[in-house]
Design an enzyme around this catalytic site. Sequence first.
Site, PDB file in Angstrom:
ATOM      1  N   ASP A  54     -10.853   9.239  -0.413  1.00  9.52           N
ATOM      2  CA  ASP A  54     -11.655   8.738   0.692  1.00  9.52           C
ATOM      3  C   ASP A  54     -10.802   8.703   1.960  1.00  9.52           C
ATOM      4  OD1 ASP A  54     -13.622   6.870   2.170  1.00  9.52           O
ATOM      5  OD2 ASP A  54     -14.564   7.082   0.207  1.00  9.52           O
ATOM      6  N   HIS A  87     -14.091   2.600   5.271  1.00  7.48           N
ATOM      7  CA  HIS A  87     -14.908   3.165   4.197  1.00  7.48           C
ATOM      8  C   HIS A  87     -14.140   3.264   2.882  1.00  7.48           C
ATOM      9  CE1 HIS A  87     -17.251   6.401   2.142  1.00  7.48           C
ATOM     10  NE2 HIS A  87     -18.276   5.890   2.796  1.00  7.48           N
ATOM     11  N   ASN A 101      -9.475 -14.580  -8.733  1.00  4.77           N
ATOM     12  CA  ASN A 101      -8.373 -15.003  -7.869  1.00  4.77           C
ATOM     13  C   ASN A 101      -8.816 -16.004  -6.805  1.00  4.77           C
ATOM     14  OD1 ASN A 101      -9.874 -13.275  -6.300  1.00  4.77           O
ATOM     15  ND2 ASN A 101      -8.229 -11.802  -5.922  1.00  4.77           N
ATOM     16  N   ASN A 182     -26.648  11.142   2.237  1.00  3.06           N
ATOM     17  CA  ASN A 182     -27.543  10.208   2.921  1.00  3.06           C
ATOM     18  C   ASN A 182     -28.523  10.881   3.871  1.00  3.06           C
ATOM     19  OD1 ASN A 182     -26.175   8.126   1.674  1.00  3.06           O
ATOM     20  ND2 ASN A 182     -24.944   7.601   3.443  1.00  3.06           N
ATOM     21  N   SER A 242     -22.670   6.188  -0.663  1.00  2.00           N
ATOM     22  CA  SER A 242     -21.236   5.936  -0.777  1.00  2.00           C
ATOM     23  C   SER A 242     -20.950   4.658  -1.533  1.00  2.00           C
ATOM     24  CB  SER A 242     -20.598   5.830   0.618  1.00  2.00           C
ATOM     25  OG  SER A 242     -20.453   7.081   1.221  1.00  2.00           O
TER      26      SER A 242
END
Length: 324
Positions: A54, A87, A101, A182, A242
Amino acid sequence: MSIVRLPPDVRATRVLTPLTETHDWSLAAYGIEEAWRQSRGAINGKPVRVAVLDSGCDVTHPDLKDAVFLAQDFTRSMNGYGDSMGHGTWCASMIGARAGNNIGVAGIAPQCELLVAKVLGDSGGGTDETIYAGLAWAAKKGATFFSLSLGGPRMNRKGKLYGLCRELANTPGHFLFAAAGNDGASVNDPAAWPEFVAVGAVDKQQRLTEFTSRGPELDVLGPGVDMLGCVPGGYATMSGTSMAAPFCCGVGILTYAKHAMDQGPTPIRGQADMLEHLKRHSAPLGEYGLIDPKKLLADNGGAKPPAAPGDGGEWGFRGVKVHV
């Protein structure tokens, strides 16, 4: 040389840092927290290694600093493997953000190890050459799952990138997932390649989104609207295929790890088995199937899937705004 980019219609909205650990709506809606009783992304204590190809990653993010095993830049960016787009950090967090956590969010497979390959530059663009370099590096470093939320209308099917994808898809224990696109039209490459699990997106009401690219190459649908994840310096909700691709990749990791430990009658040996499991255990949604983690992890021999869970051209990063 093919040009690839981030999806054009991803929507991002910056949100305040959660005071305590806050899980995205999709984890409860799709039974992920329950699935963690069986698998969290490790096989007999050994983390599954997952490559995220990415725009890089904020490896110092509190939710990711213990998840990223290695990171490498293949774009010659002045920022190295840092993520100026947000992204890549988001996609990495959907797969491997640490759970338990008491901060931020949790990924689908919070015990996996992430290999970050920055194959898209600081403007969101890359080539088949950068993707090839990142894919080859990640495979050499032991990645067995590969998540790609990127693509283009038509990429070269005669080049070395396609050859490497075909080799990995035919190598036992290797799995490739990619976002369908998309633009609401045909599935983009590389998701359209038969070597990949092509992932589309549904909204919170399990409706196929208008933006999802579609066609016979679309393999499975996953949640992809208003999804909460990490971005450099904080957290944000994003929408797009995505987001659905790393979600489904994470479910694939849990499924593979569970099957590897159980040694049951329906092994997942490679990409073909993974795709068969995803489709056979999906919930019908029109002409496509919606991923069903509960059914995948139960693997009870092909019974009718339950009702869907929940509440209800060129790729680019054009028009995306992050509102603070």
